[in-house]
Design a protein around this motif. Structure first.
Motif, PDB file in Angstrom:
ATOM      1  N   ASN A   1      11.372  -8.339  -3.283  1.00  0.00           N
ATOM      2  CA  ASN A   1      11.451  -7.603  -2.203  1.00  0.00           C
ATOM      3  C   ASN A   1      10.563  -8.147  -0.792  1.00  0.00           C
ATOM      4  OD1 ASN A   1      12.993  -5.123  -2.933  1.00  0.00           O
ATOM      5  ND2 ASN A   1      11.344  -4.422  -4.131  1.00  0.00           N
ATOM      6  N   LEU A   2       9.595  -8.741  -1.330  1.00  0.00           N
ATOM      7  CA  LEU A   2       8.745  -9.656  -0.267  1.00  0.00           C
ATOM      8  C   LEU A   2       9.413 -10.566   0.444  1.00  0.00           C
ATOM      9  CD1 LEU A   2       5.148  -9.021  -1.691  1.00  0.00           C
ATOM     10  CD2 LEU A   2       6.315  -7.462  -0.072  1.00  0.00           C
ATOM     11  N   ILE A   3      10.151 -11.394  -0.358  1.00  0.00           N
ATOM     12  CA  ILE A   3      11.061 -12.437   0.068  1.00  0.00           C
ATOM     13  C   ILE A   3      12.035 -11.882   0.881  1.00  0.00           C
ATOM     14  CG2 ILE A   3      12.802 -14.086  -0.484  1.00  0.00           C
ATOM     15  CD1 ILE A   3      11.205 -14.684  -2.759  1.00  0.00           C
TER      16      ILE A   3
ATOM     17  N   VAL B   1       0.695  -1.353   0.007  1.00  0.00           N
ATOM     18  CA  VAL B   1      -0.033   0.133   0.041  1.00  0.00           C
ATOM     19  C   VAL B   1       0.830   1.384   0.081  1.00  0.00           C
ATOM     20  CG1 VAL B   1      -1.561   1.331   1.296  1.00  0.00           C
ATOM     21  CG2 VAL B   1      -1.999  -1.351   1.257  1.00  0.00           C
ATOM     22  N   LEU B   2       1.806   1.098   0.834  1.00  0.00           N
ATOM     23  CA  LEU B   2       2.684   2.524   1.073  1.00  0.00           C
ATOM     24  C   LEU B   2       3.724   2.682  -0.248  1.00  0.00           C
ATOM     25  CD1 LEU B   2       3.712   2.335   4.878  1.00  0.00           C
ATOM     26  CD2 LEU B   2       2.164   3.824   3.494  1.00  0.00           C
ATOM     27  N   GLY B   3       4.011   1.466  -0.803  1.00  0.00           N
ATOM     28  CA  GLY B   3       4.831   1.459  -1.963  1.00  0.00           C
ATOM     29  C   GLY B   3       4.119   2.080  -3.117  1.00  0.00           C
ATOM     30  N   PHE B   4       2.928   1.511  -3.358  1.00  0.00           N
ATOM     31  CA  PHE B   4       2.027   2.490  -4.454  1.00  0.00           C
ATOM     32  C   PHE B   4       1.671   3.699  -3.969  1.00  0.00           C
ATOM     33  CE2 PHE B   4       0.668  -2.182  -5.681  1.00  0.00           C
ATOM     34  CZ  PHE B   4       0.831  -2.008  -7.082  1.00  0.00           C
ATOM     35  N   LEU B   5       1.561   4.216  -2.875  1.00  0.00           N
ATOM     36  CA  LEU B   5       1.156   5.479  -2.693  1.00  0.00           C
ATOM     37  C   LEU B   5       2.575   6.315  -2.985  1.00  0.00           C
ATOM     38  CD1 LEU B   5      -0.623   7.453  -1.428  1.00  0.00           C
ATOM     39  CD2 LEU B   5       0.039   7.081   0.837  1.00  0.00           C
ATOM     40  N   MET B   6       3.467   5.864  -2.570  1.00  0.00           N
ATOM     41  CA  MET B   6       5.075   6.705  -2.504  1.00  0.00           C
ATOM     42  C   MET B   6       5.416   6.617  -4.158  1.00  0.00           C
ATOM     43  SD  MET B   6       5.650   7.960   0.138  1.00  0.00           S
ATOM     44  CE  MET B   6       4.232   7.997   1.244  1.00  0.00           C
ATOM     45  N   ALA B   7       4.985   5.494  -4.985  1.00  0.00           N
ATOM     46  CA  ALA B   7       5.325   5.588  -6.235  1.00  0.00           C
ATOM     47  C   ALA B   7       4.472   6.707  -6.950  1.00  0.00           C
ATOM     48  CB  ALA B   7       5.284   4.170  -6.914  1.00  0.00           C
TER      49      ALA B   7
ATOM     50  N   ARG C   1      15.724   4.056   2.635  1.00  0.00           N
ATOM     51  CA  ARG C   1      16.430   2.960   1.849  1.00  0.00           C
ATOM     52  C   ARG C   1      18.128   3.243   2.497  1.00  0.00           C
ATOM     53  NH1 ARG C   1      16.655   3.473  -4.417  1.00  0.00           N
ATOM     54  NH2 ARG C   1      17.822   1.401  -4.142  1.00  0.00           N
ATOM     55  N   ASN C   2      18.254   4.343   3.236  1.00  0.00           N
ATOM     56  CA  ASN C   2      19.778   4.405   3.674  1.00  0.00           C
ATOM     57  C   ASN C   2      19.622   4.484   4.961  1.00  0.00           C
ATOM     58  OD1 ASN C   2      21.165   5.137   1.277  1.00  0.00           O
ATOM     59  ND2 ASN C   2      19.433   6.466   0.994  1.00  0.00           N
ATOM     60  N   THR C   3      18.841   3.826   5.841  1.00  0.00           N
ATOM     61  CA  THR C   3      18.521   3.563   7.427  1.00  0.00           C
ATOM     62  C   THR C   3      18.523   2.160   7.646  1.00  0.00           C
ATOM     63  OG1 THR C   3      17.234   5.545   7.690  1.00  0.00           O
ATOM     64  CG2 THR C   3      17.195   4.014   9.285  1.00  0.00           C
ATOM     65  N   PRO C   4      19.584   1.419   8.286  1.00  0.00           N
ATOM     66  CA  PRO C   4      19.774   0.206   8.641  1.00  0.00           C
ATOM     67  C   PRO C   4      18.277  -0.487   9.369  1.00  0.00           C
ATOM     68  CG  PRO C   4      21.695   1.194   9.370  1.00  0.00           C
ATOM     69  CD  PRO C   4      20.769   2.559   8.929  1.00  0.00           C
TER      70      PRO C   4
ATOM     71  N   CYS D   1       7.220  -0.163   6.356  1.00  0.00           N
ATOM     72  CA  CYS D   1       7.723   1.112   6.190  1.00  0.00           C
ATOM     73  C   CYS D   1       9.052   0.876   5.263  1.00  0.00           C
ATOM     74  CB  CYS D   1       7.699   2.194   7.141  1.00  0.00           C
ATOM     75  SG  CYS D   1       6.195   2.652   7.952  1.00  0.00           S
ATOM     76  N   TYR D   2       9.990   0.153   5.933  1.00  0.00           N
ATOM     77  CA  TYR D   2      11.084   0.016   5.010  1.00  0.00           C
ATOM     78  C   TYR D   2      10.958  -0.577   3.831  1.00  0.00           C
ATOM     79  CZ  TYR D   2      16.099  -2.090   4.815  1.00  0.00           C
ATOM     80  OH  TYR D   2      17.114  -2.028   4.426  1.00  0.00           O
ATOM     81  N   THR D   3      10.389  -1.656   3.709  1.00  0.00           N
ATOM     82  CA  THR D   3      10.068  -2.512   2.394  1.00  0.00           C
ATOM     83  C   THR D   3       9.347  -1.603   1.483  1.00  0.00           C
ATOM     84  OG1 THR D   3      10.136  -4.499   3.654  1.00  0.00           O
ATOM     85  CG2 THR D   3       9.438  -4.561   1.363  1.00  0.00           C
TER      86      THR D   3
END
Length: 214
Positions: free
Chosen positions: A148-150, A31-37, A59-62, A93-95
């Motif tokens: 990414n989900l794996i 959901v967040l990935g679609f929204l941010m894209a 993407r740059n936060t461990p 959120c990370y993924t």
């Protein structure tokens, strides 16, 4: 073998905990990935800036640092939730940042004429994106989204360090009971293998049905 048979319920609880984390975090990430894209390609500059900051920071936060920020930081602002919910938020959120970039790369493969044709028919940006662009983009990014989900399923192991029931965390209990640690990790690895192969099989089916022929 007795490591598994003697502690089947322990392994089962950990396995189901990992499956639950993976399912809920995957839904949030999608959901967040679609929204941010959508934000990254929006005509509104503030939306594009927000999407860029979201992706760049996450993407740059461990991931471990993000877990600390969510589980220890949010309660300081009065948001107190079960640790499992915090773990889902951190993982999702990370993924989502990686899924956003996968989708954006798919959007870039759609010819610009598609969007121009949609706008010439009087369609709004939202209609163009949801009805014309994203359906075509998703067909080309099924495999990257699945990957990414794996990765999310495997990253869920970090949640065990924060008192969340999941598969990897079972080794602590079994180690304290004196079971062979090597065989414990063998069965844990097999559990993760089952989960990742299941995700891979689902996305292979999706790719065969809707993926772009190459």
């Amino acid at each position: 073998m007795n490591v598994l048979t003697d502690n089947f319920s322990t392994f089962g609880d950990g396995f189901l905990g990992t499956v639950e984390l993976t399912v809920y975090a995957s839904l949030l990430a999608l959901v967040l990935g679609f929204l941010m894209a959508s934000f990254r390609v929006a005509p509104v500059g503030s939306f594009r800036a927000f999407g860029t900051v979201w992706v760049t920071v996450l993407r740059n936060t461990p991931l471990t640092l993000l877990f600390f920020a969510v589980l220890l930081g949010l309660p300081r602002f009065g948001l107190v939730l079960p640790f499992k919910v915090f773990a889902v938020l951190a993982l999702g959120c990370y993924t989502s940042a990686f899924i956003c970039e996968a989708l954006r790369s798919g959007i870039n493969t759609v010819p610009k004429g598609q969007g121009e044709a949609a706008r010439s028919l009087g369609m709004s940006f939202g209609q163009t994106l949801s009805m014309v662009i994203l359906p075509q983009a998703f067909r080309s990014v099924i495999a990257p989204v699945g990957s990414n989900l794996i990765a999310l399923a495997k990253n869920s192991a970090i949640a065990g360090a924060f008192s969340v029931t999941e598969l990897l965390g079972t080794y602590k209990t079994l180690n304290e009971l004196g079971y062979n640690i090597i065989w414990t990790f063998v069965w844990i690895a097999l559990g993760y293998l089952i989960i990742t192969l299941a995700i891979s099989a689902i996305f292979n089916i999706l790719e065969q049905r809707w993926g772009v022929a190459r």
